[in-house]
Structures are given as structure tokens and as C-alpha cells.
Enzyme design. Structure first.
Site, PDB file in Angstrom:
ATOM      1  CB  ILE A  16       3.788   3.041  -7.400  1.00  0.00           C
ATOM      2  CG1 ILE A  16       2.517   3.707  -6.825  1.00  0.00           C
ATOM      3  CG2 ILE A  16       4.035   2.771  -8.913  1.00  0.00           C
ATOM      4  CD1 ILE A  16       2.079   4.694  -7.573  1.00  0.00           C
ATOM      5  N   GLY A  17       3.856   1.824  -4.285  1.00  0.00           N
ATOM      6  CA  GLY A  17       3.929   2.289  -2.925  1.00  0.00           C
ATOM      7  C   GLY A  17       3.041   1.492  -1.869  1.00  0.00           C
ATOM      8  N   GLY A  55       1.946   1.084   2.832  1.00  0.00           N
ATOM      9  CA  GLY A  55       2.255   1.699   4.158  1.00  0.00           C
ATOM     10  C   GLY A  55       1.516   0.957   5.054  1.00  0.00           C
ATOM     11  CG  ASP A 109       0.808  12.460   8.199  1.00  0.00           C
ATOM     12  OD1 ASP A 109       1.949  12.942   8.704  1.00  0.00           O
ATOM     13  OD2 ASP A 109       0.636  11.386   7.490  1.00  0.00           O
TER      14      ASP A 109
END
Length: 953
Positions: A667-668, A670, A793
Site C-alpha cells: 500500500i506504500g 519510500g 518529521d
């Protein structure tokens, strides 16, 4: 007749001459007029002062009041959009005694030219943009000054002791500024003071001066979120005129002084949330909540004495989020003016005062999360205005009193997680204003009416014993949770009229028949759970038109082919235990259409049995060979060894996680790895998110540090607004972090409609709820953890939302432990996300908690404007810079607000949060407030529409 005509003529003559007669009584003064025109010029001739013209008489200009000799004695120009700095010409008006410039956009430092206004009695500069310090010689203001209002500005440093020499003061409003120094005990010298408001300032931690007990005329003391610590001084119990006492949202400890209960004129008492640790965990969906509270720190404690009943004028009692113990005195039920009592999150025992509501205009009772037992009082509605009862998470029992069904004004009833039994009074379902009913986790029975109240938006009756059919008429209903009851019969076709529904959970009942195709018309539906029923027939193709965050049709008797739009990996475990259901694409755990046993001919079936019988021994021999070979490989391969470090009680194994690391669950991704959504299937609805850190043979040093940082931090902290790390699975090859799954994804998907985002905008109440939740998480990290934690962050993409839009702070790969809160920590490289990074990150490696405050300020600006963090609209670069310039140019804040939340009833809150975002994104870290102050301000904004008596009265 002639006499009547003469009288009539005289009457009209008086009407014609009246304005001139009035004017002639006031002597024009050309000096006063020219001074006013100069003031207008100093403010660049604003449109609001268009009536200030040479062509008209100045005493009739907007905002001006004159004495009989033409001297200007009053200027009242609040909320006129004035810009620039304070005009020094104002004090050339020698008779000026009243000056109100509140709620404008005037800036600069506090105007010391006001010292020349020698006759000034009333001064209001609130809700402007004044900055800097208050001068040490503030006592040079007029000795006649009785009212001084500088609230809601950006004034800093300390309140000077000289303010105690303005001995004529009756009201002093300095709340909602940025005073980060001290407030002086010399305020106690103001013997005529009636109102003192110092709330919402980041003062250095200090106790309440005992000398404040000398303010014998004080009737209003507002010190919410003023960084107060220590015990409440006994001297405050000797203030006979006290009407409102507000010491909430501080770090006060000890018991409440006995003298407080003797303040005979007290109407409003706010002592809520003092040094509450914030460790509240609500796990699961509606109907399955578990509570943990960390009360390791000292809070306001002790018991409430029976003498409390002597406060005959008391109207509001807010003492929630403390550590009060003992019973609620029965005498509280005798108070004749009591309208609102909130004692939730304490350690109270015994029963509720049996006569509560019998003698007073009671509107609201909130005593949830205590250890209260017994029945609900029967006279709650006796006053005819009762609207809300919240007694969740106690040990209460018995039946819901029939009298509650007579509450015509009832809006909210929350009695979940108790031991109530019997039928719900029929009259409750006739309350036309009813919006919220939460009753899950009791032993309630009976049936529901087919038609529910028109305004009902939330109905949660899960885990009870309700029978009969499902209600189908409630046009504004957004959440219907009836799971784990005894409902039977068909799901009514008219359920398609629930056009506002977002969550529909009818699981674990005895519902039968087919799934109505009309469910496909519910375009707002995001969560649908019909599992563990007796539903049959095909899945309507219309349901495939919906975009679910969660879908579960498991454990029924559904048949036929799964609609193509649902036959995708996202829903690979949504159809378990439906043996007659098939998948065209052969998704996980569902047989493939056209290849099942039911589709075989007679001869094919015989052949199938023969081949099956021959295949079994061959398969067993092959399996034995494979197992032995795998064992040999495992014993000789270090990379196959997995180590599990659990931070919660787990009901799954590492194999369940490893088996779900497939492309269809991705789903993601990085720079630090990939994220998977895995439905474990060990129990219905259990989904986890797995973050896989790098898949190389050996992690590089930077990624290893990120991994160790995230595990160290998340494994050691527990907070309802920080994403829960369930376990860590490690090998030489890979690192896996297993989290609780957040059904609504990240905040940026909702406010920016990023890839995979939602089409429905978030309303303002949901946005402020998210902001408060995220602020709670950051506040816990900064102020409650030892050593403190800096995230580094913070952004909308790292604020995750569960199915009820409760916020969780996530992604701690860049976080660092701060050894001491006042000593910046040196980091090895610039980290963060552009648009969210504080300016100091570009030129120094020393950071502290203020970098998170800056980033969170950007999130607040995103929530209010709808813009992205890097959207500076042209030459302004980033959102924070654009917002500051927007305000500095004198533009209306409303012009910056996102169109989807522009509702008049919310604009005051939205504008306050927008301003807070600007303050948080100040260039200098020292100017930014702490997260504690930010949280307090957000709580205040959120309560403005709900809590009466907060603020000036």
C-alpha cells in the site's frame, strides 16, 4: 379644527428642527476634528471610516462620542478591519476616556504613546497583532484606568510588576498571549480588581500566589493553561465575591482547599485536567473498546465533601481528568441552580446522587470512566431541559429509568460498557433532537422501532441482546453498529434511505435473506460488515460501485461470482467462509469460478475421484521430501532465522506476517522500505500494517539507525494518539515493524485528495478533533516522556486516522531522544520534509522540540486552508510564509479558509486555529509556543461552541 392644525404644524416643525437643536447643544471643536482626520490618515483612510469626512459633523462619525462641549470622550471601533500600527495622535484627544480598538489587525509593539492619554478609563486592544514586551513602566498608563484588555495578541516575556500600581483597575484581560516569563504577585495590590484573566499563556511554571487571596472584590479568576503548579492556596477560599473560578489545564496537585466549598456566590467552577498524563488507550472499533489510564503523576486528588451542597448558586461543575476519589456527595442533587456536571476520568466510587436533577434545571451529566455503581437517577429530566447523559465505563446496572424516555430535549445518551439490562424505554426513540446513542457492551434487550429519530447520526448498540428486525429509517444516520446481537429477518430494502451512512456494522447476528442491492446507492459508505450472519444469494453488483475502507461479508452462505470491482486483492479476505462463492480472478481463500466441484459432469467427477486418490500418496511423499530439505536448508542458513520482539500481547505468529508480504498487499513505499496491509484472518477484522525496512543482505548504516530509532521509541511509549507498535520481526536480511492498522489512512489523503485519497471533504469538527488528537500525541512526547522525544518529521502524511478519524502520530524513523528539554541535541544530517521543516534545520544541526511545533503549525495551516505545505501561491515559497504575508497585508482570514469548511458557526474557531498556525511557524524558535500551550489553545477552540462560561462573562 384650527387648534388641531396648529398643533400638528408645531409637531412637524419640532421634527424638522430636532437634529439642529441637538447639534447646537454640542460645541464644535476644529482641533478635535483635525485630530480625528489625522488618525484616519495614519490608518491609510480605511473604508470603515468613510463617514469621517470634512462634510459632516465629527461627533456623529462612526465610533465617536462627544461631550457637550464637543470634546471626543469615546472611540469605539472594534471589528472594523483597521490595519497598521497604533496612531499616536489618539492621545491628542485630551478628554478621551473610552478607547475600544479590539478585533482588528493593528500591529507593532505595545504603544507607549498611550501614556499620554491621561483621562483614559477603558482600554481595549484585544484580538490584534501586537508583539514585543510590556514596558517595565506600564504603570504610566492613566491612573484612572479601570479596564485594561490586551487579550489575544502576541505579547511576550513577563508581565511587569509595575502593573500592580494601576490601582484603579477593575478588570485585567491578558489571556491568550505569548508571555513566556512570569506573572507578578504584585497583581494582588489591585484591591478593586473584579476580573483577572491570565489564561492560555506559556508562563514559566509557578504556583498561584497566596497573596491573590487579598483580592476581596475578585469575582472572575481565569488562569486556564497558565503553567500553574503546586497546590491551590487556601487563601482562594476567602474570596467572598467569587463567581467564576477557572484553574483548569494546569499541573496543580494536592487536594482542593476546603474554603473553595464555602464560596457562596460561586456559579462556575472549572478545575479540570490538572497534570493528567494523557495515557488513554482506546483500542478496537465501536463496540469493542478497552481503557488503560496511567495516573503515575500526582493530580488534584482527595474527595468532594458533603458541604459541597452549600454552593447554592453553582451552575457548572467541571472537575474531569483528575484523581478525585470517594463518593459524589448526595447534597449535589439538592443544588437548585446546577445545570452541568462533568466529573469523568476520576476515581469516584459509590452511586450517583439519587436526587440529581430533581430540584435544578439540569442539562448535562458526564461521569464516565470512574468506578460508579448503582442505578441511573430517575429525576434527571425533572427540569424539562435535560439534553445529555454520559456514564460510560463504570459499573452501573439496573434498567434505564422510564423517566429518561420523557426527556423531550434529549440529544445525547452514552451508557456503554456498564451492566445495564432490560428494554430501552420507548420514549427515548421519540426524542426529536436525539443525535447520539451509544449503548454497546451492556445486557440490554428488546426491539427497535422501524423509524428512528430524524436527527440521529450515531447509533451504537453492539454487544447487547436486542432482537427483532433492523431499523431502516434514519435519514441522517452516519454510524449504525448493531454487531453481536440477536437481530433476525431480512436486511430491509429501505436501508437505501440511509444516504448519510458511513459505517454499517450488522455482523454476528442472525440476519437472513439476500443483501439488498440498494446498499450500492449509499455513496458515503466506507465501512460495511455483514459477517457471521445467515445471508444467502449473490452479492449485488451495485455494491461494487462503492469504495470501501473496510468490507467484510465472511461467514455467510453467499453464492455466485464476486462482482468484478470487488474481485481484487484489496478485498482478498472479505469473503471467507462462503463455500458457494467464487472468484473469477482466484483471489485468496475463495475458489475459482468454473473450476469448482459443482461445475463438473458425472464422468468428470469419477475421474476427479480416481486422480485424487492416486495423487494423495504422491503428494505426501513429495511433501515429506520438501520438509526434510527445508529443515536442512534452515539449519545451514542464518538468513532464515527470525527473531520476534513483542511489545503487545500477540495472537499471530511471524509466519502469518511473512505470508502476507505480497505485491497485492503493498500500500506504500519510500526511501526506507515498503508498507503492507495484511489481513491476518485469525479473527474477523484483524488487520495490521507492516513496514519492511530494506530487503538487501545487509542494511546500510543510515537505515539501520532509522530502524533502531523507531523500535526504541515506539517500543517504549504508550499513548492513544501515537501509533501502536505491536512487534518487531528481525533477520539478517530484513527488518519488519508490525503496527496497528489505521483504516482511514493518512491525513493528507483527506485534505489534499492525494493518490488513493477520498472524495468526501472533512468537516471542521472532524478537523479540529484530528488536530487535538495529534497535538496530544506530540505533547506527550515533548512533556511527558523522559527523556523527551522530538519527532523531526511531523507532517499530514505522518498523521494516521483510524476508522473514527482519531489521530495517531506515526513514522518515528527520524525521531531523536532529547537528553534535556532545554539543551538542543545535535543530529548528523538535515532531516524532515520541505515545507514542514523549521528554518533552523537549514543552518544548524542542533534541534529541540520547537522544530515539531513549527511542523505542526504547518499542519494547522493545511487543515484551515486546504493548501499543501509547499503551496506558497506564487512568490511566497511555502504555505507558512504565504499565510504570514496574507495576514500582514490585512487580508481577511476568511479569504484563506478552505471553501469546504466555510460555515459561519465555525469561523471564529477556524480563524483562531489559523492564527495559532502562524504563531507556531514563527521564524525564531524562542517565539513559538510549547506543544502544551498549543494543545491547550486547540482544546479551548474546540470547546468554544460547547462550554458556556469560558471566556469573558
Amino acid at each position: 379644527m384650527a387648534g388641531k392644525m396648529a398643533s400638528l404644524c408645531l409637531f412637524f416643525l419640532i421634527l424638522i428642527l430636532f437634529p439642529f437643536i441637538t447639534i447646537s447643544e454640542i460645541t464644535p471643536n476644529e482641533t478635535e476634528k483635525q485630530t480625528l482626520l489625522r488618525i484616519k490618515s495614519d490608518w491609510d483612510n480605511p473604508n470603515a471610516l468613510a463617514s469621517w469626512s470634512n462634510l459632516t459633523f465629527y461627533c456623529y462619525w462612526i465610533g465617536i462620542q462627544c461631550s457637550s462641549n464637543g470634546a471626543v470622550i469615546s472611540i469605539s471601533l472594534s471589528n472594523q478591519g483597521l490595519l497598521g500600527v497604533f496612531s499616536a495622535s489618539i492621545c491628542h484627544l485630551r478628554s478621551l476616556s473610552f478607547l475600544d480598538l479590539g478585533n482588528n489587525n493593528l500591529g507593532g509593539t505595545f504603544p507607549t504613546s498611550l501614556y499620554n492619554c491621561s483621562n483614559l478609563r477603558y482600554l481595549n486592544l484585544s484580538s490584534n497583532l501586537f508583539t514585543g514586551d510590556l514596558s517595565a513602566d506600564i504603570d504610566r498608563l492613566s491612573s484612572r484606568l479601570t479596564d485594561f484588555d490586551l487579550a489575544s495578541n502576541n505579547v511576550t516575556n513577563s508581565i511587569p510588576p509595575a502593573i500592580g500600581r494601576l490601582t484603579s483597575l477593575r478588570s485585567l484581560y491578558l489571556y491568550n498571549n505569548l508571555f513566556y516569563g512570569t506573572f507578578p504577585a504584585e497583581i494582588a495590590n489591585l484591591s478593586d480588581l473584579q476580573t483577572l484573566a491570565l489564561a492560555y499563556n506559556p508562563f514559566v511554571p509557578a504556583g498561584i500566589p497566596a497573596a491573590f487571596g487579598n483580592l476581596s472584590k475578585l469575582s472572575f479568576l481565569w488562569m486556564t493553561s497558565a503553567n500553574l503548579e503546586g497546590e491551590i492556596p487556601n487563601s482562594l477560599g476567602g474570596l467572598p465575591a467569587m463567581v467564576q473560578l477557572d484553574l483548569s489545564l494546569n499541573s496543580l496537585t494536592g487536594s482542593i482547599p476546603a474554603g473553595i466549598w464555602n464560596l457562596k456566590n460561586l456559579k462556575f467552577l472549572y478545575l479540570y485536567n490538572n497534570k493528567f498524563s494523557g495515557n488513554i488507550h482506546l483500542n478496537g472499533t465501536i463496540g469493542a473498546e478497552f481503557l488503560e489510564i496511567d495516573v503515575s503523576s500526582n493530580q488534584l486528588n482527595g474527595s468532594i465533601p458533603e458541604s459541597f451542597g452549600d454552593l447554592r448558586n453553582l451552575s457548572l461543575l467541571f472537575m474531569y481528568y483528575n484523581w478525585l476519589s470517594g463518593e459524589i456527595p448526595a447534597s449535589i442533587g439538592l443544588l437548585p441552580s446546577l445545570s452541568d456536571i462533568r466529573l469523568f476520568y476520576n476515581s469516584l466510587t459509590g452511586v450517583m446522587p439519587p436526587e440529581l436533577g430533581k430540584y435544578s434545571p439540569l442539562r448535562n451529566v458526564e461521569v464516565s470512566n470512574n468506578m460508579i455503581s448503582g442505578d441511573l437517577p430517575v429525576d434527571l429530566c425533572a427540569g424539562g431541559v435535560f439534553t445529555s447523559i454520559v456514564v460510560s465505563n463504570n459499573n452501573m446496572s439496573g434498567k434505564i429509568p422510564e423517566s429518561l424516555g420523557n426527556c423531550v430535549a434529549l440529544e445525547n445518551i452514552r451508557i456503554e460498557m456498564n451492566w445495564f439490562s432490560g428494554d430501552v424505554p420507548v420514549g427515548i426513540w421519540s426524542a426529536t433532537n436525539l443525535t447520539t446513542v451509544v449503548m454497546h457492551g451492556n445486557a440490554l434487550s428488546g426491539t427497535l422501532p422501524d423509524k428512528l429519530p430524524w436527527n440521529l447520526t450515531l447509533l451504537d448498540i453492539g454487544n447487547n441482546r436486542f432482537t427483532g428486525s433492523i431499523p431502516s429509517w434514519a435519514p441522517r444516520l452516519q454510524v449504525l453498529n448493531a454487531r453481536n446481537n440477536l437481530f433476525s429477518g431480512d436486511i430491509p430494502a429501505s436501508i437505501s434511505t440511509l444516504t448519510s451512512i458511513k459505517q454499517l456494522d450488522l455482523s454476528r447476528n442472525s440476519l437472513s435473506g439476500e443483501i439488498p442491492s440498494g446498499i450500492g446507492l449509499l455513496t458515503t459508505l466506507m465501512i460495511l460488515d455483514l459477517s457471521a450472519n445467515r445471508l444467502s444469494g449473490e452479492i449485488p453488483g451495485e455494491i461494487g460501485n462503492l469504495n470501501f475502507n473496510y468490507l467484510n461479508l465472511s461467514s455467510n452462505d453467499l453464492s455466485g461470482e464476486i462482482p468484478a470491482s470487488l474481485d481484487i486483492p484489496t478485498y482478498d479476505t472479505s469473503f471467507l467462509s462462503n463455500p458457494r462463492l467464487c472468484s473469477a480472478d482466484a483471489i485468496l481463500a475463495v475458489r475459482s469460478c468454473g473450476r469448482g466441484f459443482d461445475g463438473l459432469s458425472g464422468g468428470s467427477r469419477i475421474l476427479f475421484f480416481v486422480l485424487g486418490a492416486m495423487a494423495i500418496p504422491i503428494a505426501m511423499a513429495f511433501a515429506l521430501f520438501v520438509v526434510k530439505d527445508c529443515r536442512k536448508r534452515s539449519e545451514g542458513s542464518e538468513s532464515a532465522m527470525w527473531e520476534v520482539t513483542a511489545f503487545q500481547i500477540l495472537n499471530f505468529t511471524e509466519n502469518a506476517i511473512l505470508g502476507g508480504l505480497a505485491d497485492e498487499n503493498l500500500i506504500g513505499s519510500g526511501g526506507a522500505g515498503e508498507v503492507y496491509r495484511i489481513n491476518l484472518g485469525s479473527r474477523v477484522g484483524e488487520i495490521v500494517a507492516v513496514k519492511k525496512i530494506h530487503n538487501a543482505r545487509k542494511l546500510d548504516s543510515n537505515l539501520e539507525k532509522q530502524f533502531q530509532s523507531e523500535v526504541k521509541i515506539l517500543g517504549s511509549i504508550r499513548h492513544a494518539n501515537i501509533v501502536k507498535l505491536l512487534c518487531c520481526i528481525s533477520s539478517v536480511d530484513s527488518k519488519l515493524l508490525v503496527y496497528e492498522y489505521m483504516g482511514n489512512g493518512s491525513l493528507d489523503r483527506w485534505i489534499h485528495k492525494t493518490s488513493g485519497g477520498q472524495s468526501e471533504p472533512l468537516d471542521w469538527p472532524t478537523r479540529i478533533q484530528i488536530a487535538v488528537g495529534a497535538a496530544r500525541g506530540l505533547c506527550y512526547m515533548h512533556h511527558e516522556c523522559s527523556p523527551a522525544i522530538v519527532h523531526r518529521d511531523v507532517k499530514s502524511g505522518n498523521i494516521l486516522l483510524d476508522s473514527e478519524f482519531r489521530a495517531r502520530i506515526a513514522d518515528f524513523g527520524l525521531a531523536r531522544m532529547i537528553v534535556k528539554a532545554d539543551e538542543p541535541n545535535t543530529v548528523s544530517a538535515v532531516a524532515g520534509t520541505f515545507g514542514y521543516m523549521a528554518p533552523e534545520c537549514a543552518y544548524t544541526r542542533k534541534v529541540n522540540e520547537k522544530v515539531d511545533v513549527y511542523s505542526f503549525g504547518v499542519v494547522l495551516l493545511e487543515l484551515t486552508t486546504g493548501r499543501k505545505a509547499n503551496d506558497g501561491a506564487g512568490d511566497h515559497g511555502y504555505l507558512a510564509e504565504w499565510a504570514w504575508q496574507h495576514l500582514q497585508k490585512g487580508n481577511d482570514i476568511s479569504d484563506a479558509v478552505a471553501e469546504e469548511i466555510k460555515e459561519p458557526s465555525y469561523m471564529t474557531q477556524i480563524e483562531a486555529v489559523f492564527k495559532l498556525g502562524i504563531v507556531c511557524t514563527a521564524t525564531l524558535p524562542s517565539i513559538r509556543p510549547t506543544m502544551k500551550s498549543v494543545l491547550d489553545m486547540l482544546l479551548w477552540c474546540d470547546q468554544m461552541r460547547n462550554v458556556s462560561g469560558v471566556g469573558r462573562t
